[in-house]
Scaffold this active site. Structure first.
Site, PDB file in Angstrom:
ATOM      1  N   ASP A   1      -0.285   5.225   0.815  1.00 51.25           N
ATOM      2  CA  ASP A   1      -0.568   6.276   1.797  1.00 51.25           C
ATOM      3  C   ASP A   1      -0.639   5.699   3.202  1.00 51.25           C
ATOM      4  O   ASP A   1      -1.450   4.816   3.496  1.00 51.25           O
ATOM      5  CB  ASP A   1      -1.879   6.981   1.460  1.00 51.25           C
ATOM      6  CG  ASP A   1      -1.765   7.817   0.192  1.00 51.25           C
ATOM      7  OD1 ASP A   1      -0.701   8.420  -0.018  1.00 51.25           O
ATOM      8  OD2 ASP A   1      -2.746   7.868  -0.578  1.00 51.25           O
TER       9      ASP A   1
ATOM     10  N   ASN B   1       0.177  10.623  -7.843  1.00 55.17           N
ATOM     11  CA  ASN B   1       0.609  10.739  -6.457  1.00 55.17           C
ATOM     12  C   ASN B   1       1.694   9.724  -6.125  1.00 55.17           C
ATOM     13  O   ASN B   1       2.652  10.032  -5.413  1.00 55.17           O
ATOM     14  CB  ASN B   1      -0.580  10.543  -5.520  1.00 55.17           C
ATOM     15  CG  ASN B   1      -1.529  11.721  -5.521  1.00 55.17           C
ATOM     16  OD1 ASN B   1      -1.199  12.806  -5.987  1.00 55.17           O
ATOM     17  ND2 ASN B   1      -2.726  11.508  -5.008  1.00 55.17           N
TER      18      ASN B   1
ATOM     19  N   ASP C   1       0.861  -1.173   0.000  1.00 57.00           N
ATOM     20  CA  ASP C   1       0.000   0.000   0.000  1.00 57.00           C
ATOM     21  C   ASP C   1       0.901   1.228   0.000  1.00 57.00           C
ATOM     22  O   ASP C   1       2.111   1.127   0.233  1.00 57.00           O
ATOM     23  CB  ASP C   1      -0.885  -0.026   1.249  1.00 57.00           C
ATOM     24  CG  ASP C   1      -1.690   1.246   1.426  1.00 57.00           C
ATOM     25  OD1 ASP C   1      -2.397   1.633   0.485  1.00 57.00           O
ATOM     26  OD2 ASP C   1      -1.612   1.844   2.520  1.00 57.00           O
TER      27      ASP C   1
ATOM     28  N   THR D   1      -5.199   2.612  -4.143  1.00 60.70           N
ATOM     29  CA  THR D   1      -6.254   3.281  -4.887  1.00 60.70           C
ATOM     30  C   THR D   1      -6.050   4.788  -4.911  1.00 60.70           C
ATOM     31  O   THR D   1      -6.942   5.540  -5.286  1.00 60.70           O
ATOM     32  CB  THR D   1      -7.644   2.928  -4.324  1.00 60.70           C
ATOM     33  OG1 THR D   1      -7.651   3.045  -2.901  1.00 60.70           O
ATOM     34  CG2 THR D   1      -8.021   1.509  -4.699  1.00 60.70           C
ATOM     35  N   THR D   2      -4.854   5.251  -4.529  1.00 64.30           N
ATOM     36  CA  THR D   2      -4.497   6.633  -4.797  1.00 64.30           C
ATOM     37  C   THR D   2      -4.094   6.749  -6.265  1.00 64.30           C
ATOM     38  O   THR D   2      -3.944   5.753  -6.962  1.00 64.30           O
ATOM     39  CB  THR D   2      -3.364   7.118  -3.875  1.00 64.30           C
ATOM     40  OG1 THR D   2      -3.314   8.559  -3.908  1.00 64.30           O
ATOM     41  CG2 THR D   2      -2.012   6.559  -4.285  1.00 64.30           C
TER      42      THR D   2
ATOM     43  N   LYS E   1      -5.802  19.716  -5.648  1.00 64.09           N
ATOM     44  CA  LYS E   1      -5.127  19.109  -4.494  1.00 64.09           C
ATOM     45  C   LYS E   1      -3.995  18.214  -4.940  1.00 64.09           C
ATOM     46  O   LYS E   1      -2.898  18.243  -4.359  1.00 64.09           O
ATOM     47  CB  LYS E   1      -6.136  18.311  -3.666  1.00 64.09           C
ATOM     48  CG  LYS E   1      -5.593  17.759  -2.353  1.00 64.09           C
ATOM     49  CD  LYS E   1      -4.822  16.467  -2.436  1.00 64.09           C
ATOM     50  CE  LYS E   1      -5.661  15.307  -2.897  1.00 64.09           C
ATOM     51  NZ  LYS E   1      -4.871  14.014  -2.841  1.00 64.09           N
TER      52      LYS E   1
END
Length: 263
Positions: free
Chosen positions: A12, A129, A10, A124-125, A86
Site C-alpha cells: 500500500d 487485498n 511493501d 501487513t495488509t 471494506k
C-alpha cells in the site's frame, strides 16, 4: 560490497496509491452500506494512517463518532464487520482497473526477474487485498514473481514492528544486508530498519513530507532518477527510472556516508 540477493516490496502506497484511491474509497462505501453517517475525506484518512491496520483505524476513529457502540465488545464486532465489507469493496475497486501500479514499479520488477534477483512481498495488509491488486497487473500467476509473500495473516504484529520482514528474510534464507526493502512510510521504513535492512523510500501521496530516519535513499518514485537523496550519478545506463544498478550504487555508497534523514 555484499551481493544484492532480494528486493522486499511493501504494497500500500509503494506498489500503488491504494490508500487514497482504494482503501479510503472502500471504507466510505462500507460506512454508507451500514447506514453510518461517517465519511473519511483525504485529509482525515491521511491522519489515520499513523494507525497501522484497517480494523485498528476504525476502532481508533470510533472514539470521535457519536454513532459508535458504547461497549468494547460491540465496537470490536462492528469494526470487524466494517473491515470485512471494506475489503470486499476494495477488491471491486481494484478489479475495475481503477488503481494502476506506480510508474517505475513494473520496470524494476522486470529487471529483477531478468537478473535473477529474488523478490518478496512484505506487507501487513491482507492477502486478499494483495491478490486483488497484483492479479490485475501481473496476472493470475502473480505469486510466481515472488519467492516469498508475507501478509497480515502471517504475522501477529503489524508495522512498525519488524515481524513481517523477519518472516520474509527467513523464507528467502537471506541476511538483512543481502536485501533492500522498498517502502513509502515512516512506519514501514522503521520496520525494516529494526532488522538493519537497507530501505529505499519512494514517497507516496500521504507521506510526501513525512520525516524518515535512516533510509538508504529517499525519492519521489521509481520512475525517475532525479530528485533522490543521495543523488544518483548522471549518465548511467538507465536515465528514465531507478534500476538495480542504482540500488547497488546506493548500497556501495552507504559505507562512505551516513544513511539519509529527510523531512
Amino acid at each position: 560490497m555484499p551481493m544484492l540477493k532480494a528486493l522486499l516490496w511493501d504494497v500500500d502506497g509503494t506498489l500503488a496509491e491504494t490508500e487514497r484511491d482504494g482503501h479510503r474509497v472502500a471504507f466510505n462505501a462500507a460506512f454508507e452500506a451500514r447506514g453510518l453517517p461517517w465519511h473519511w475525506d483525504e485529509a482525515h484518512y491521511g491522519s489515520l494512517l499513523r494507525i497501522t491496520g484497517g480494523r485498528e483505524r476504525i476502532l481508533y476513529d470510533m472514539n470521535r463518532r457519536e454513532a459508535s457502540p458504547t461497549s468494547a465488545g460491540d465496537r470490536e464486532a462492528l469494526a470487524r464487520a466494517l473491515h470485512e465489507r471494506k475489503n470486499e469493496l476494495y477488491g471491486e475497486v481494484v478489479r475495475s482497473g481503477a488503481i494502476p501500479l506506480r510508474e517505475g514499479v513494473a520496470t524494476l520488477m522486470q529487471e529483477c526477474r531478468a537478473r535473477n534477483v529474488r523478490m518478496a512481498i512484505a506487507t501487513t495488509t491482507s492477502r486478499a487485498n494483495v491478490d486483488a491488486l497484483l492479479r490485475v497487473h501481473l496476472g493470475d500467476r502473480w505469486s510466481e514473481w515472488f519467492a516469498a509473500v508475507v501478509c497480515g495473516e502471517d504475522v501477529q504484529r503489524k508495522k512498525p514492528d519488524p515481524e513481517v520482514y523477519l518472516r520474509a528474510l527467513e523464507v528467502l534464507d537471506v541476511q538483512s544486508y543481502e536485501a533492500v526493502a522498498i517502502e513509502d512510510s515512516p512506519n514501514g521504513a522503521a520496520a525494516a530498519l529494526a532488522l538493519d535492512i537497507p530501505v529505499l523510500v519512494t514517497r507516496s501521496a500521504y507521506f510526501a513530507d513525512s520525516a524518515v530516519q535512516g533510509a538508504l535513499a529517499v525519492g519521489p518514485g521509481l520512475d525517475r532518477r532525479n530528485d533522490w537523496r543521495p543523488a544518483l550519478p548522471q549518465g548511467a545506463a538507465n536515465d528514465e527510472s531507478v534500476s538495480l544498478e542504482d540500488v547497488e550504487y546506493w548500497l556501495q555508497a552507504v559505507d562512505a556516508e551516513a544513511p539519509v534523514s529527510a523531512t
